[in-house]
Design a protein around this motif. Structure first.
Motif, PDB file in Angstrom:
ATOM      1  N   GLU A   1       4.406  -7.630   7.791  1.00  0.00           N
ATOM      2  CA  GLU A   1       4.702  -7.233   6.407  1.00  0.00           C
ATOM      3  C   GLU A   1       5.217  -5.795   6.350  1.00  0.00           C
ATOM      4  O   GLU A   1       6.164  -5.489   5.611  1.00  0.00           O
ATOM      5  CB  GLU A   1       3.447  -7.397   5.553  1.00  0.00           C
ATOM      6  CG  GLU A   1       3.079  -8.859   5.322  1.00  0.00           C
ATOM      7  CD  GLU A   1       1.674  -9.035   4.780  1.00  0.00           C
ATOM      8  OE1 GLU A   1       1.016  -8.004   4.496  1.00  0.00           O
ATOM      9  OE2 GLU A   1       1.221 -10.188   4.651  1.00  0.00           O
TER      10      GLU A   1
ATOM     11  N   ASP B   1       8.986  -4.865   5.121  1.00  0.00           N
ATOM     12  CA  ASP B   1       9.130  -4.012   3.943  1.00  0.00           C
ATOM     13  C   ASP B   1      10.001  -2.793   4.243  1.00  0.00           C
ATOM     14  O   ASP B   1      10.846  -2.401   3.426  1.00  0.00           O
ATOM     15  CB  ASP B   1       7.765  -3.554   3.436  1.00  0.00           C
ATOM     16  CG  ASP B   1       6.981  -4.658   2.745  1.00  0.00           C
ATOM     17  OD1 ASP B   1       7.593  -5.701   2.432  1.00  0.00           O
ATOM     18  OD2 ASP B   1       5.768  -4.482   2.541  1.00  0.00           O
TER      19      ASP B   1
ATOM     20  N   ASP C   1      13.742  -1.706   2.693  1.00  0.00           N
ATOM     21  CA  ASP C   1      14.066  -0.394   2.145  1.00  0.00           C
ATOM     22  C   ASP C   1      15.406   0.102   2.680  1.00  0.00           C
ATOM     23  O   ASP C   1      16.223   0.672   1.944  1.00  0.00           O
ATOM     24  CB  ASP C   1      12.982   0.629   2.502  1.00  0.00           C
ATOM     25  CG  ASP C   1      11.661   0.373   1.783  1.00  0.00           C
ATOM     26  OD1 ASP C   1      11.668  -0.367   0.779  1.00  0.00           O
ATOM     27  OD2 ASP C   1      10.634   0.911   2.237  1.00  0.00           O
TER      28      ASP C   1
ATOM     29  N   THR D   1      11.319 -11.338   8.085  1.00  0.00           N
ATOM     30  CA  THR D   1      12.204 -10.348   7.463  1.00  0.00           C
ATOM     31  C   THR D   1      13.393 -11.026   6.799  1.00  0.00           C
ATOM     32  O   THR D   1      13.794 -10.663   5.684  1.00  0.00           O
ATOM     33  CB  THR D   1      12.677  -9.340   8.515  1.00  0.00           C
ATOM     34  OG1 THR D   1      11.537  -8.710   9.122  1.00  0.00           O
ATOM     35  CG2 THR D   1      13.545  -8.273   7.891  1.00  0.00           C
TER      36      THR D   1
END
Length: 286
Positions: A78, A82, A86, A113
């Motif tokens: 995770e 994440d 970004d 992902t």
């Protein structure tokens, strides 16, 4: 699928572009080199020197699949996903972002992902053929490539938004070459304390001191930190089967006698709390 990422791939000999031929039964470069696509859907892109390092065995890959599929490392995946999200929010604009994972293993991290980032495409690179067979079916937007991450990557210059590395080999000069100008390498590296509860009872390899600092220093000619390393640490409740799978997927699997490991596992409690601990490092072109 390889046809989704062929525009990112390059001839491992001379880095010229590749194209699919014979309904993608092979990839052919502008200079005439040809690479057969295996029936399982992956392609081996190695120079005439071949592959110089040993990849994970089938047994190690099966252990990895067993351990990861049970979600024990979920906070790691995770966090990586994440941070990649970004980056691509900034880099990709109107085009579909490309994510390359070096040492992608079974594709567990990269598939997660790709699920998170709509329209993204993934290149899963691993030196292990058993890993590539898993990679080829890990996600419909993922192309599997057998190649050596320590050598010149069979990837076009400036074609990748993010390079990810999760407990795998790193090649900073090549990462910098394949990244777009504002792309990043997102690297997860084991930190001291990772799996420490298992070190003494099983005799498995530990994490050396100063690993993160050496990684950043060794990459400094090509890549520079975006921010301070981010510590990710959490407890896991592991039974003996999960512990056996964790050891079986790690480098310790090559250093421990199977019978000795089996006896040591039997001496463990049926359930143990084990600490997972790693540093997440984000690097951009220097």
């Amino acid at each position: 699928m390889l046809n989704d990422i062929v525009d990112v791939l390059a001839d491992p000999v001379d880095l010229t572009p590749l194209r699919g031929e014979d309904d993608f039964a092979r990839l052919v470069s502008e200079t005439g080199h040809s690479y057969d696509v295996a029936k399982q859907g992956y392609v081996t892109l190695a120079s005439g020197k071949g592959l110089n390092h040993e990849g994970d065995s089938l047994e190690m890959i099966n252990s990895r699949e067993t351990f990861l599929s049970n979600g024990h490392f979920a906070p790691f995946v995770e966090a990586v996903s994440d941070r990649v999200a970004d980056v691509v929010e900034r880099t990709s604009g109107d085009r579909d972002p490309v994510i390359l994972e070096a040492g992608a293993g079974t594709g567990y991290y990269l598939a997660h992902t790709l699920d998170l980032i709509e329209g993204s495409r993934g290149v899963g690179l691993d030196i292990s053929v058993p890993a590539a067979k898993h990679l080829a079916k890990a996600h419909p937007r993922l192309g599997a490539v057998v190649a050596d991450a320590w050598e010149q990557l069979p990837v076009r210059t400036g074609s990748v938004d993010v390079v990810t590395v999760v407990f795998a080999p790193r090649n900073p000069s090549e990462f910098a070459r394949v990244l777009v100008d504002d792309g990043e390498a997102v690297i997860l590296v084991a930190d001291q304390g990772h799996l420490d509860e298992l070190r003494d009872p099983l005799g498995i390899l530990g994490v050396e001191d100063g690993k993160v600092e050496r990684l950043v220093d060794q990459a400094s000619q090509w890549l520079t930190p975006v921010c301070d390393p981010e510590l990710i640490s959490f407890p896991m409740q592991l039974g003996r089967g999960a512990i056996a799978a964790q050891v079986g997927m790690s480098p310790s699997a090559r250093h421990l006698d199977a019978d000795v490991l089996k006896q040591r596992l039997e001496d463990l409690p049926e359930q143990m709390e084990v600490t997972a601990r790693a540093q997440l490092i984000r690097l951009r072109k220097a």
